[in-house]
Design a protein around this motif. Structure first.
Motif, PDB file in Angstrom:
ATOM      1  N   ARG A   1       0.841  -1.196   0.000  1.00  0.00           N
ATOM      2  CA  ARG A   1       0.000   0.000   0.000  1.00  0.00           C
ATOM      3  C   ARG A   1       0.875   1.244   0.000  1.00  0.00           C
ATOM      4  NH1 ARG A   1      -5.481  -0.355   0.654  1.00  0.00           N
ATOM      5  NH2 ARG A   1      -6.196  -2.512   0.863  1.00  0.00           N
TER       6      ARG A   1
ATOM      7  N   PHE B   1     -14.392   0.998  -6.854  1.00  0.00           N
ATOM      8  CA  PHE B   1     -13.115   0.864  -6.151  1.00  0.00           C
ATOM      9  C   PHE B   1     -12.393   2.199  -5.997  1.00  0.00           C
ATOM     10  CE2 PHE B   1     -13.964  -3.446  -7.460  1.00  0.00           C
ATOM     11  CZ  PHE B   1     -13.480  -4.215  -6.411  1.00  0.00           C
TER      12      PHE B   1
ATOM     13  N   SER C   1     -11.946   4.172  -3.541  1.00  0.00           N
ATOM     14  CA  SER C   1     -11.173   4.363  -2.304  1.00  0.00           C
ATOM     15  C   SER C   1      -9.942   3.472  -2.223  1.00  0.00           C
ATOM     16  CB  SER C   1     -12.063   4.100  -1.086  1.00  0.00           C
ATOM     17  OG  SER C   1     -12.463   2.740  -1.044  1.00  0.00           O
ATOM     18  N   GLU C   2      -9.792   2.534  -3.164  1.00  0.00           N
ATOM     19  CA  GLU C   2      -8.718   1.559  -3.088  1.00  0.00           C
ATOM     20  C   GLU C   2      -7.750   1.620  -4.258  1.00  0.00           C
ATOM     21  OE1 GLU C   2      -8.358  -1.572  -0.584  1.00  0.00           O
ATOM     22  OE2 GLU C   2      -8.665   0.459   0.154  1.00  0.00           O
ATOM     23  N   LEU C   3      -8.259   1.888  -5.460  1.00  0.00           N
ATOM     24  CA  LEU C   3      -7.464   1.763  -6.671  1.00  0.00           C
ATOM     25  C   LEU C   3      -7.476   3.054  -7.476  1.00  0.00           C
ATOM     26  CD1 LEU C   3      -8.791  -1.716  -7.898  1.00  0.00           C
ATOM     27  CD2 LEU C   3      -6.619  -1.281  -6.733  1.00  0.00           C
TER      28      LEU C   3
ATOM     29  N   MET D   1      -3.859   3.792  -0.119  1.00  0.00           N
ATOM     30  CA  MET D   1      -4.453   3.080  -1.242  1.00  0.00           C
ATOM     31  C   MET D   1      -3.563   1.923  -1.688  1.00  0.00           C
ATOM     32  SD  MET D   1      -6.175   6.234  -3.390  1.00  0.00           S
ATOM     33  CE  MET D   1      -7.288   5.163  -4.310  1.00  0.00           C
ATOM     34  N   VAL D   2      -4.147   1.008  -2.450  1.00  0.00           N
ATOM     35  CA  VAL D   2      -3.402  -0.149  -2.942  1.00  0.00           C
ATOM     36  C   VAL D   2      -2.202   0.318  -3.761  1.00  0.00           C
ATOM     37  CG1 VAL D   2      -3.522  -2.095  -4.550  1.00  0.00           C
ATOM     38  CG2 VAL D   2      -5.377  -1.717  -2.902  1.00  0.00           C
TER      39      VAL D   2
ATOM     40  N   PRO E   1      -7.413  -5.413  -3.000  1.00  0.00           N
ATOM     41  CA  PRO E   1      -8.394  -4.368  -2.678  1.00  0.00           C
ATOM     42  C   PRO E   1      -9.392  -4.871  -1.633  1.00  0.00           C
ATOM     43  CG  PRO E   1      -8.147  -4.622  -5.055  1.00  0.00           C
ATOM     44  CD  PRO E   1      -7.419  -5.763  -4.424  1.00  0.00           C
ATOM     45  N   ARG E   2      -9.766  -4.000  -0.712  1.00  0.00           N
ATOM     46  CA  ARG E   2     -10.592  -4.437   0.418  1.00  0.00           C
ATOM     47  C   ARG E   2     -12.021  -4.760   0.015  1.00  0.00           C
ATOM     48  NH1 ARG E   2      -7.727  -0.095   3.261  1.00  0.00           N
ATOM     49  NH2 ARG E   2      -6.160  -1.057   4.612  1.00  0.00           N
ATOM     50  N   ARG E   3     -12.555  -4.126  -1.047  1.00  0.00           N
ATOM     51  CA  ARG E   3     -13.948  -4.373  -1.408  1.00  0.00           C
ATOM     52  C   ARG E   3     -14.173  -5.847  -1.727  1.00  0.00           C
ATOM     53  NH1 ARG E   3     -17.862  -1.947  -6.244  1.00  0.00           N
ATOM     54  NH2 ARG E   3     -19.519  -3.406  -5.827  1.00  0.00           N
TER      55      ARG E   3
END
Length: 391
Positions: free
Chosen positions: A36, A355, A357-359, A366-367, A388-390
């Motif tokens: 991350r 995605f 918030s992650e990608l 973030m990732v 990714p957390r989702r």
């Protein structure tokens, strides 16, 4: 080009031009911890790490660091089709990952309902084993027969509620988008059903006029599938779905920058008409990264000549042989600003399928998916970060 996992330990990439979220930062560095993004800065004030990469030494003067690319619409590559199961999906993903696509939605062409349900369930399993796969995209069967493109028209059908629910249930929350012609009987209700289940509804392969497209977007559709292709174009008295999508700030427009699906001037037009809302997709089929010849795209036979895929029966364009790094180069050559083209490969598509918030950005937390490009926008190195957390 080389692909490196970055899910454990620490990594610093320095002396790069970072292109991210609409801005360019020169002489920048980014630190990744356990896959991350941990910190960013400029100059030489970075702390030691397990691995330190001098971007200029790897990619030459003018080296560029971007987030990893996200493809929300592609069908295969390296001679393998996403419709043909796990091994084929992984083969195609290996090709596209090497060209910068660190995460992808697996697109499926129209097939019998039983087969689509099995494929969606199989991809749902893959989401939990293969972190680079974000889920599935059902490009059919709820399409207009008059705009079937490379889909078998005999398999197309209206979106009956039970059929929609069955496919959504098979995906177990991993169907990221479903393309639908909203003018079909029950089309608007199906869009509401898709969105309520947490998937994106995409308007495409459609005969919709502007008014129907607006109704679809009001019902919750948020993506326009490969803008201009398999839909009415723009006429000065009939603006069609493209202008309806461009006018709606909630809608992302997919674009295929291969100079076949869209003329370069039209690529630039799409970016100008919908700033910050263009997703550069590949729509790639099995021949991407492979030789010309005969291929199958679902139930349809395809001939690829000079890198252009067309159906044997009708001559319709049948996906592309594009990779996302090539899409970047062609978009920039068409006059799209580098920051806008990168956004269309990263932040915008990531947000379109949930995605954000992650990608798609090199921001703290973030990732840590990242690409190192040379000054000619060729991929020099790829890093794939955490899951990714989702998912």
């Amino acid at each position: 080009m080389s692909v490196h996992p970055a899910a454990t330990g620490s990594l610093v990439v320095h002396s790069a031009r970072v292109v991210d979220r609409g801005e360019i930062v020169d002489d920048a560095w980014v630190r990744f911890d356990d896959g991350r993004v941990a910190a960013r800065g400029t100059g030489a004030d970075w702390a030691p790490a397990d691995e330190v990469v001098d971007a200029a030494s790897v990619a030459g003067p003018g080296a560029i660091l971007t987030p990893g690319f996200v493809d929300i619409h592609g069908h295969g590559g390296a001679g393998a089709s996403f419709d043909d199961g796990v091994d084929s999906i992984r083969t195609a993903r290996d090709l596209h990952r090497a060209h910068g696509t660190t995460r992808a939605v697996v697109s499926l062409v129209t097939a019998p309902l039983d087969e689509l349900a099995r494929s969606a369930a199989q991809i749902a399993d893959l989401v939990h084993t293969d972190a680079d796969i974000l889920g599935s995209h059902l490009e059919g069967p709820f399409l207009d027969p008059g705009h079937h493109g490379a889909h078998d028209p005999s398999l197309l059908r209206a979106p009956l509620p039970d059929d929609v629910d069955r496919l959504l249930a098979a995906g177990r929350g991993t169907i990221r988008q479903i393309t639908i012609a909203p003018e079909l009987p029950g089309g608007l209700d199906a869009i509401r059903r898709i969105v309520a289940a947490g998937s994106a509804a995409a308007v495409g392969h459609t005969d919709a006029d502007a008014a129907m497209a607006v109704a679809a977007f009001e019902a919750g559709a948020s993506i326009l599938t490969h803008a201009f292709n398999a839909m009415p174009g723009i006429h000065h008295r009939a603006p069609g779905p493209v202008l309806a999508a461009a006018a709606d700030h909630r809608v992302v427009l997919e674009a295929i920058a291969d100079d076949v699906h869209l003329d370069p001037h039209v690529v630039k037009l799409v970016f100008d008409a919908a700033p910050g809302r263009v997703a550069l997709i590949t729509d790639a089929m099995a021949a991407a990264g492979s030789a010309d010849g005969r291929y199958d795209l679902g139930a349809v036979s395809v001939t690829v000549e000079n890198g252009i895929a067309r159906t044997v029966e009708t001559g319709a364009i049948a996906g592309s042989t594009l990779t996302q790094d090539e899409a970047l180069r062609r978009a920039v050559a068409a006059g799209v600003a580098l920051v806008d083209a990168v956004r269309a490969l990263t932040e915008t598509p990531a947000g379109a399928v949930g995605f954000a918030s992650e990608l798609g950005a090199l921001r703290t937390g973030m990732v840590g998916d990242a690409l190192l490009l040379d000054a000619e926008l060729r991929v020099a190195r790829v890093w794939v970060g955490a899951r990714p957390r989702r998912a």
